[in-house]
Scaffold this motif. Structure first.
Motif, PDB file in Angstrom:
ATOM      1  N   GLU A 102      30.336  20.112  82.007  1.00 41.00           N
ATOM      2  CA  GLU A 102      30.819  21.580  81.765  1.00 41.00           C
ATOM      3  C   GLU A 102      30.602  21.396  83.612  1.00 41.00           C
ATOM      4  N   LEU A 103      31.213  21.989  83.921  1.00 40.27           N
ATOM      5  CA  LEU A 103      31.309  22.090  86.010  1.00 40.27           C
ATOM      6  C   LEU A 103      30.477  24.033  85.647  1.00 40.27           C
ATOM      7  N   ARG A 104      29.803  23.994  86.103  1.00 41.33           N
ATOM      8  CA  ARG A 104      29.543  25.173  86.679  1.00 41.33           C
ATOM      9  C   ARG A 104      28.561  25.427  88.310  1.00 41.33           C
ATOM     10  N   VAL A 105      29.539  26.513  88.819  1.00 42.88           N
ATOM     11  CA  VAL A 105      30.008  27.180  90.161  1.00 42.88           C
ATOM     12  C   VAL A 105      28.269  27.717  90.345  1.00 42.88           C
ATOM     13  N   HIS A 106      27.646  27.612  91.314  1.00 40.54           N
ATOM     14  CA  HIS A 106      25.943  28.104  91.452  1.00 40.54           C
ATOM     15  C   HIS A 106      26.276  28.913  92.676  1.00 40.54           C
ATOM     16  N   SER A 107      27.378  28.622  93.699  1.00 31.36           N
ATOM     17  CA  SER A 107      27.924  29.954  95.005  1.00 31.36           C
ATOM     18  C   SER A 107      28.974  29.565  95.785  1.00 31.36           C
ATOM     19  N   GLU A 108      29.270  30.707  96.069  1.00 33.27           N
ATOM     20  CA  GLU A 108      30.631  30.823  96.567  1.00 33.27           C
ATOM     21  C   GLU A 108      31.754  30.466  95.903  1.00 33.27           C
ATOM     22  N   ARG A 109      32.677  29.963  96.343  1.00 30.46           N
ATOM     23  CA  ARG A 109      34.196  30.330  95.598  1.00 30.46           C
ATOM     24  C   ARG A 109      35.340  28.707  95.764  1.00 30.46           C
ATOM     25  N   ILE A 110      35.221  28.113  94.854  1.00 33.98           N
ATOM     26  CA  ILE A 110      36.047  26.827  94.736  1.00 33.98           C
ATOM     27  C   ILE A 110      36.878  26.582  93.759  1.00 33.98           C
TER      28      ILE A 110
ATOM     29  N   ILE B 208      43.904  16.884  86.569  1.00 36.01           N
ATOM     30  CA  ILE B 208      44.983  15.746  86.358  1.00 36.01           C
ATOM     31  C   ILE B 208      45.558  16.357  85.615  1.00 36.01           C
ATOM     32  N   CYS B 209      45.252  16.538  84.361  1.00 34.76           N
ATOM     33  CA  CYS B 209      45.737  17.064  83.088  1.00 34.76           C
ATOM     34  C   CYS B 209      46.131  18.614  83.049  1.00 34.76           C
ATOM     35  N   SER B 210      46.391  19.211  83.881  1.00 30.43           N
ATOM     36  CA  SER B 210      46.920  20.895  83.580  1.00 30.43           C
ATOM     37  C   SER B 210      47.797  20.760  84.572  1.00 30.43           C
ATOM     38  N   PRO B 211      48.596  21.327  84.931  1.00 29.66           N
ATOM     39  CA  PRO B 211      49.658  21.940  85.903  1.00 29.66           C
ATOM     40  C   PRO B 211      49.665  23.290  87.124  1.00 29.66           C
ATOM     41  N   TYR B 212      48.686  23.980  85.910  1.00 28.87           N
ATOM     42  CA  TYR B 212      47.226  24.454  87.166  1.00 28.87           C
ATOM     43  C   TYR B 212      46.191  24.466  87.770  1.00 28.87           C
ATOM     44  N   ASP B 213      45.913  25.158  88.641  1.00 25.44           N
ATOM     45  CA  ASP B 213      45.154  25.450  90.021  1.00 25.44           C
ATOM     46  C   ASP B 213      44.025  26.545  89.287  1.00 25.44           C
ATOM     47  N   TYR B 214      42.841  26.314  89.919  1.00 24.75           N
ATOM     48  CA  TYR B 214      42.237  27.383  88.877  1.00 24.75           C
ATOM     49  C   TYR B 214      41.013  27.746  90.563  1.00 24.75           C
ATOM     50  N   TRP B 215      40.974  29.065  90.576  1.00 29.98           N
ATOM     51  CA  TRP B 215      39.813  29.435  91.373  1.00 29.98           C
ATOM     52  C   TRP B 215      38.526  29.427  90.462  1.00 29.98           C
TER      53      TRP B 215
ATOM     54  N   GLU C 143      38.958  12.889  82.739  1.00 24.58           N
ATOM     55  CA  GLU C 143      40.220  13.358  83.960  1.00 24.58           C
ATOM     56  C   GLU C 143      39.379  13.398  85.280  1.00 24.58           C
ATOM     57  N   ARG C 144      40.251  12.939  86.136  1.00 23.14           N
ATOM     58  CA  ARG C 144      40.034  13.989  87.277  1.00 23.14           C
ATOM     59  C   ARG C 144      40.451  14.445  87.937  1.00 23.14           C
ATOM     60  N   ILE C 145      39.408  15.072  88.827  1.00 23.54           N
ATOM     61  CA  ILE C 145      39.274  16.787  89.236  1.00 23.54           C
ATOM     62  C   ILE C 145      39.474  16.419  90.848  1.00 23.54           C
ATOM     63  N   TRP C 146      39.993  17.523  91.423  1.00 27.30           N
ATOM     64  CA  TRP C 146      39.335  17.987  92.368  1.00 27.30           C
ATOM     65  C   TRP C 146      38.479  18.961  93.194  1.00 27.30           C
ATOM     66  N   LEU C 147      38.100  19.377  94.411  1.00 28.85           N
ATOM     67  CA  LEU C 147      37.610  20.521  94.280  1.00 28.85           C
ATOM     68  C   LEU C 147      37.082  20.784  95.506  1.00 28.85           C
ATOM     69  N   SER C 148      37.467  21.857  96.406  1.00 28.49           N
ATOM     70  CA  SER C 148      37.155  22.004  97.791  1.00 28.49           C
ATOM     71  C   SER C 148      36.622  23.517  97.422  1.00 28.49           C
ATOM     72  N   THR C 149      36.614  24.426  98.773  1.00 23.69           N
ATOM     73  CA  THR C 149      36.244  25.555  98.876  1.00 23.69           C
ATOM     74  C   THR C 149      36.745  26.118 100.453  1.00 23.69           C
ATOM     75  N   ASP C 150      36.909  27.381 100.112  1.00 25.55           N
ATOM     76  CA  ASP C 150      37.813  28.712 100.606  1.00 25.55           C
ATOM     77  C   ASP C 150      37.212  29.542 102.266  1.00 25.55           C
ATOM     78  N   GLY C 151      34.980  29.227 101.432  1.00 26.63           N
ATOM     79  CA  GLY C 151      34.529  29.651 101.809  1.00 26.63           C
ATOM     80  C   GLY C 151      34.021  29.134 103.191  1.00 26.63           C
ATOM     81  N   HIS C 152      32.357  30.188 104.126  1.00 22.94           N
ATOM     82  CA  HIS C 152      32.799  29.215 105.444  1.00 22.94           C
ATOM     83  C   HIS C 152      30.964  28.597 105.194  1.00 22.94           C
TER      84      HIS C 152
END
Length: 132
Positions: free
Chosen positions: A56-64, A69-76, A89-98
């Motif tokens: 289970e992936l949990r976001v604690h702060s900021e927006r990611i 790889i198994c989904s055609p969609y991106d998630y915010w 499965e392989r995942i990629w994570l990045s953030t748009d916050g400062h």
């Protein structure tokens, strides 16, 4: 009149559902103890991860931003949101916050397999092949 009868039937159905005992997933007990990995995703960086166990992936702060790889969609995902990930499965994570985004991956802890256990499993599988 019809609206009143629909509302009363909805209320009685919701009362029945609210008094129903909650059934726990039998796998919840199997998931103890748990392994929790906490890490940060720095701004302007992309983190990639191959999930080695259901997690289970949990976001604690900021927006990611999450790509699977198994989904055609991106998630915010915002702080407090979770997503179930499947083994392999392989995942990629990045953030748009400062600021760096704090994220955690939680999965069931499994004892490391020893060489002896692997050899024993191999022997048993070979023995089953010759026994049939």
């Amino acid at each position: 009149m019809e609206e009143a009868s629909q509302q009363s039937s909805l209320q009685s159905a919701s009362q029945l559902l609210s008094h129903r005992p909650v059934q726990q997933n039998p796998r919840d007990d199997e998931a103890l103890p748990k392994l929790v990995l906490h890490f940060a995703v720095n701004p302007a960086a992309t983190v990639t991860w191959r999930v080695t166990a259901d997690a289970e992936l949990r976001v604690h702060s900021e927006r990611i931003w999450l790509t699977r790889i198994c989904s055609p969609y991106d998630y915010w995902m915002n702080a407090g949101e979770t997503m179930r990930l499947q083994r392999g499965e392989r995942i990629w994570l990045s953030t748009d916050g400062h600021e760096a985004a704090r994220v955690s991956l939680t999965s069931a802890w499994h004892a490391p397999r020893t060489v002896l256990a692997r050899v024993s499993r191999l022997f048993n599988s070979v023995f089953r092949v010759f026994a049939t």
